[in-house]
Design an enzyme around this catalytic site. Structure first.
Site, PDB file in Angstrom:
ATOM      1  N   GLU A   1     -33.234 -38.276  35.922  1.00 52.11           N
ATOM      2  CA  GLU A   1     -32.105 -37.249  35.973  1.00 52.11           C
ATOM      3  C   GLU A   1     -32.285 -35.942  36.010  1.00 52.11           C
ATOM      4  OE1 GLU A   1     -29.624 -38.213  32.513  1.00 52.11           O
ATOM      5  OE2 GLU A   1     -29.084 -39.934  33.162  1.00 52.11           O
TER       6      GLU A   1
ATOM      7  N   HIS B   1     -24.124 -38.746  33.865  1.00 51.13           N
ATOM      8  CA  HIS B   1     -24.165 -38.795  32.271  1.00 51.13           C
ATOM      9  C   HIS B   1     -22.889 -37.939  31.816  1.00 51.13           C
ATOM     10  CE1 HIS B   1     -27.832 -38.585  29.349  1.00 51.13           C
ATOM     11  NE2 HIS B   1     -26.679 -39.072  28.697  1.00 51.13           N
TER      12      HIS B   1
END
Length: 530
Positions: free
Chosen positions: A263, A281
């Site tokens: 990420e 997220h």
């Protein structure tokens, strides 16, 4: 001089004001966390660092932070904080473990609805001027089986919502008791059975060495054809390449992915598959959750910097300044006793009894109990701390009791931890001497005295001649250096234990070598945070 805090990620104005109202100077620079070099250049000015997920608190950053006393994470996940490095430098790491539980659970449920009815694809199709009513044939959630991997705080909220939707819920969680599952209206199962029965699978477990890649090709092969998988917990729980292949083959009908192996995820093969719903997220991203965790972290950090009060700390027990000199070594002892039991007990624990003997009975036993339970749960729930441990134990149906009693032995005071599972009972006791160092004084009813080391071998064996030599020879053969070697037995020719303090962690091959010795029943490597 007033303590000074840097806020290097987005935090609400109300949270910033809390710092100011409580006598803390604050610099609000919400984009600084994205620039690691600039952050490194200024971090030595601050006593506290308030972050979300963008700022990476690395060993290098902590090393440059000469004044840093506390890092506060607005949220539960601390994957972006090097906690061992912080601990070594005496930096307290705090999080806000319960501020976003409902939000994350609701996001998982939203993912489940989206997958069941193909909502994102249907939305794109309709907005493109198509009317593909027959193409988007979904499935009902009612009467379907939801498999929950990890039924702690967030997982249990998902379970309650699913029960309300008239779904059948099966859950895998090593710490979930059958009684607690019955109270929740769900069924406790082992992981292979969950894979076999579930129509939908949702992950709510932390990322540890045990859970990394828990959904891989082998796991998917055990699942129903057409299963749908949801991950709003942690990237790395799913082997993404294996999931992609299963989606392409049709084995997995769809996936809802909120967290990724890397990420921010700017590109992924998952993005090209229409039956996958991806979000960036967002599990904790509601106005309520963002505000709650921001306010909590500001309050906690201010209380610590101004008053020395510690709460929701991942690497330090919650103890008042007045209690600290006497209580701190026994808090560490209780945590170590719990960690011992947590590492050697593989069955779900049903009951914990903590006995406080002698002068320890007059201390703050609530803090000691919380430390013991936190140590016990930590091998599987790495984010657990003294504040969250009792609630996590309650959620898993673990009964906790305390016993205080007058001095009953040769020690002025000690702590004993007794636990029960479905199949067995186990006990371990320890104390602290004048040097304030924790020591084991009894294991499984066998008396001994062993200083606690960072890495220890725990061996159970039959009391027969030559055992000490065989163990020492095996360790020498594998070039394992012994710092201390402690022994005990219940009777001549009966059961015996050895607890060995070694300099470094030993490999599994060494443990297998020890287990091959005639007379050895068990050999485990134990690790303790000292």
């Amino acid at each position: 001089m007033a303590p000074r805090v840097l806020v290097s990620d987005q935090l609400s104005p109300t949270a910033v004001q809390i710092f100011k109202d409580r006598g803390v100077e604050v610099d609000y620079l919400p984009d600084l966390g994205k620039d690691k070099d600039e952050l490194l250049a200024v971090i030595d000015k601050y006593d506290g660092l308030a972050i979300r997920s963008a700022t990476k608190v690395t060993e290098k950053l902590i090393g440059a932070a000469a004044k840093l006393k506390v890092v506060g994470r607005a949220g539960i996940g601390v994957d972006n904080v090097d906690i061992p490095a912080a601990s070594r430098r005496g930096v307290v790491v705090m999080n806000t473990p319960f501020g976003n539980s409902i939000t994350t659970a609701e996001h998982a449920v939203a993912m489940m609805f989206a997958l069941a009815r193909d909502l994102p694809a249907a939305d794109r199709s309709t907005k493109a001027g198509k009317w593909e009513k027959n193409r988007f044939l979904g499935v009902e959630l009612t009467a379907k089986t939801l498999g929950i991997v990890g039924c702690g705080n967030i997982g249990s909220i998902v379970a309650s919502r699913a029960v309300g939707l008239r779904m059948k819920v099966v859950a895998f969680d090593p710490f979930l008791s059958a009684e607690r599952a019955l109270e929740m209206g769900i069924e406790k199962v082992e992981l292979p059975e969950l894979f076999r029965r579930a129509d939908f699978i949702t992950l709510h477990t932390p990322l540890t060495d045990r859970t990394r890649g828990i959904i891989d090709a082998a796991a998917i092969a055990q699942m129903k054809d057409g299963v749908r998988i949801i991950n709003c917990a942690r990237g790395g729980l799913i082997v993404e390449a294996d999931l992609v292949e299963a989606l392409k083959s049709g084995k997995v009908a769809g996936a809802g992915i909120d967290v990724f192996e890397t990420e921010p995820a700017k590109e992924s093969p998952l993005f090209d598959i229409e039956t996958v719903v991806c979000t960036p997220h967002l599990g904790a991203s509601t106005e309520e959750a963002q505000e709650n965790v921001a306010l909590q972290v500001a309050e906690q950090m201010s209380d610590y910097l101004v008053h020395g009060a510690v709460s929701n700390a991942l690497n330090m027990p919650s103890i008042t300044a007045e209690e600290a000199p006497i209580l701190t070594p026994f808090v560490k002892l209780a945590e170590i006793l719990g960690a011992f039991v947590g590492q050697v007990t593989e069955d779900p624990i049903k009951e914990i009894e903590i006995v406080f003997d002698g002068n320890v009975a007059a201390m703050n036993t609530r803090a000691l109990t919380s430390a013991a339970v936190a140590g016990l749960l930590k091998p599987l729930v790495q984010t657990v701390n003294m504040v969250s441990a009792p609630l996590m134990a309650k959620e898993r149906g673990i009964r906790i009791s305390e016993v205080r009693r007058d001095k009953s032995g040769i020690f002025d005071g000690y702590v004993m931890l007794n636990v029960k599972t479905e199949r067995m009972a186990r006990s371990v006791a320890g104390t602290c001497f004048a040097d304030r160092k924790p020591r084991f004084i009894q294991i499984k009813g066998i008396n001994l005295e062993a200083e606690v080391g960072r890495h220890m071998l725990y061996i159970t064996n039959r009391d027969v001649p030559g055992m000490i030599g065989a163990i020492g020879t095996a360790l020498g053969r594998n070039r394992v250096n012994i710092a201390n070697f402690h022994l005990g037995r219940d009777r001549e020719g009966g059961d015996a234990i050895a607890i060995i303090y070694v300099d470094e962690p030993v490999a599994e091959a060494v443990l297998q070598d020890l287990r091959s010795i005639d007379g050895i029943v068990q050999a485990k490597l134990l690790s303790f945070e000292l």
